[in-house]
Scaffold this active site. Structure first.
Site: not given
Length: 437
Positions: A175, A178, A208, A291, A301, A328
């Site tokens: 990440d 973004y 992600n 991640h 999560h 994450h």
């Protein structure tokens, strides 16, 4: 009236402490807005978004972008400012994302380079001079670590604090920008991190928010792979989403949480082969990043890493991985040495550090009671520093962003597994897991 206001403030503080059970003595600062970057016209052939990464033994990859497709992919460099005694030519790539065009992305490998040495370099034969420092060839070595960076005011605070750290390599467990399909945000991110990323190697893996897949239009990770090329080929991987590298007695493995990881996958086969080749006499420390955390006591999560954990934890345990870093979850957490969901003196220390400063905010709700394996947890933005002092001891510290001051909030000395006798105890079982077809 003043007394009533004081009572109100006290009541609010009590309520907040009940809803944020981790550190009741700390009042968290407010979120910060996304950074805005004024458009500055540049000559199309001048380099921008310059960043560097390790590219095999004694080599460095210099990456940058130009708006001129005819600009050369040459890097001139030397150990004195303005005196370039060496030069290397590289490769280029580009991509289109709906109506966006990336410009020309350059990747040029330079070297061989001396350890612990400052080099001055220029990209494309013109433009500003940059300087980088190569990592040391032996202990001690220091890593800065922060995940889920983004582009907010807290990101800027985190980067400022990392800049104060005398680190040799920056590790980022996913990440980055973004951008989330808005490709100009990749460009903004590249400009934001250039002061740091052009001076020390940044080693990253995907999260992600790097997927950016639009069915029938774009492939997953297209922007990430084009812009942030890592040494996957140098480590005999077939994918930029997972690779390994070595620096000063540390073997570091970067894994992909968002590519196949089961026992029939290419990533699993590559990991098994890479672990089997690790020479713990040469690199007594073994560190892994990905991640999605496997050990997570935050509600955010929860359980998302279970599949990857079931497939790959036996490999990491057999190989004697010392430390795992994940992102994450937008908070910080450190575990004891752990394996199969419980404390194990021969297991791995897992650290979640997805708290770099992203726009989505902090994950403030934790599971209660605290799992027995969880040693420290707090929902605050910050960064970590891992100083590996020698073959047996490392010092880990996490620095909370506290109103723009880096506050050391968690720290611990960690002893390597190779010095504890654990690897010798499980040598036979490890050989069966790592060597068997």
């Amino acid at each position: 009236m003043e007394t009533k206001r004081m009572i109100f403030v006290i009541l609010i503080s009590v309520l907040l402490s009940l809803s944020l059970p981790v550190r009741t003595d700390y009042v968290r600062p407010q979120p910060r807005k996304t950074l805005h970057f004024p458009w500055k016209p540049k000559h199309p052939s001048l380099p921008h978004q310059v960043h560097i990464s390790l590219a095999g033994e004694n080599h460095m990859r210099i990456s940058w972008i130009t708006d001129d497709n005819s600009a050369p992919s040459i890097v001139e460099y030397g150990t004195l400012p303005g005196q370039y005694t060496f030069s290397s030519s590289g490769e280029t790539t580009s991509y289109n994302y709906l109506f966006y065009s990336s410009g020309k992305i350059h990747h040029t490998v330079i070297g061989p380079l001396e350890h612990d040495t400052i080099y001055f370099y220029r990209c494309g034969g013109q433009g500003p001079e940059f300087q980088l420092k190569t990592p040391p060839g032996q202990f001690p070595v220091t890593f800065a670590i922060a995940g889920d960076l983004g582009q907010t005011g807290w990101t800027k605070s985190t980067l400022d604090h990392i800049d104060q750290c005398k680190y040799d390599v920056n590790l980022l467990p996913g990440d980055l920008s973004y951008a989330d399909c808005m490709q100009h945000l990749w460009d903004n991110f590249g400009e934001l991190v250039q002061p740091l990323a052009s001076a020390r190697p940044w080693m990253v893996t995907q999260g992600n928010h790097e997927k950016e897949k639009i069915p029938f239009f774009t492939d997953a990770f297209e922007s990430y792979n084009a812009r942030w090329k890592m040494p996957f080929e140098e480590s005999e991987s077939t994918s930029n989403l997972y690779y390994s590298f070595e620096v000063a007695g540390v073997h570091v493995i970067m894994l992909g949480s968002y590519t196949d990881y089961d026992e029939l996958s290419d990533q699993y086969s590559w990991l098994k082969a890479d672990l089997s080749k690790v020479d713990r006499k040469k690199t007594p420390w073994l560190v892994v990043l990905f991640h999605v955390p496997w050990y997570n006591s935050n509600h955010a999560h929860q359980g998302e890493g279970d599949g990857m954990m079931a497939a790959m934890e036996p490999l990491l345990y057999a190989a004697g991985v010392d430390l795992v870093f994940a992102g994450h979850v937008h908070a910080y957490e450190r575990s004891k040495r752990v394996n199969k969901g419980k404390s194990d003196p021969c297991g791995t220390v897992h650290i979640t550090i997805g708290d770099g400063g992203n726009r989505e905010g902090l994950a403030q709700k934790y599971i209660h009671p605290t799992p027995e394996w969880s040693m420290f947890r707090e929902a605050s933005f910050g960064h970590g520093e891992l100083k590996i002092v020698n073959s047996t001891h490392a010092f880990w510290s996490w620095h909370r962003n506290d109103d723009d001051e880096p506050v050391r909030s968690d720290q611990v000395w960690i002893t390597s597994l190779i010095s504890s006798g654990c690897l010798a105890e499980k040598a036979y079982e490890s050989s069966k897991i790592l060597v068997s077809p």
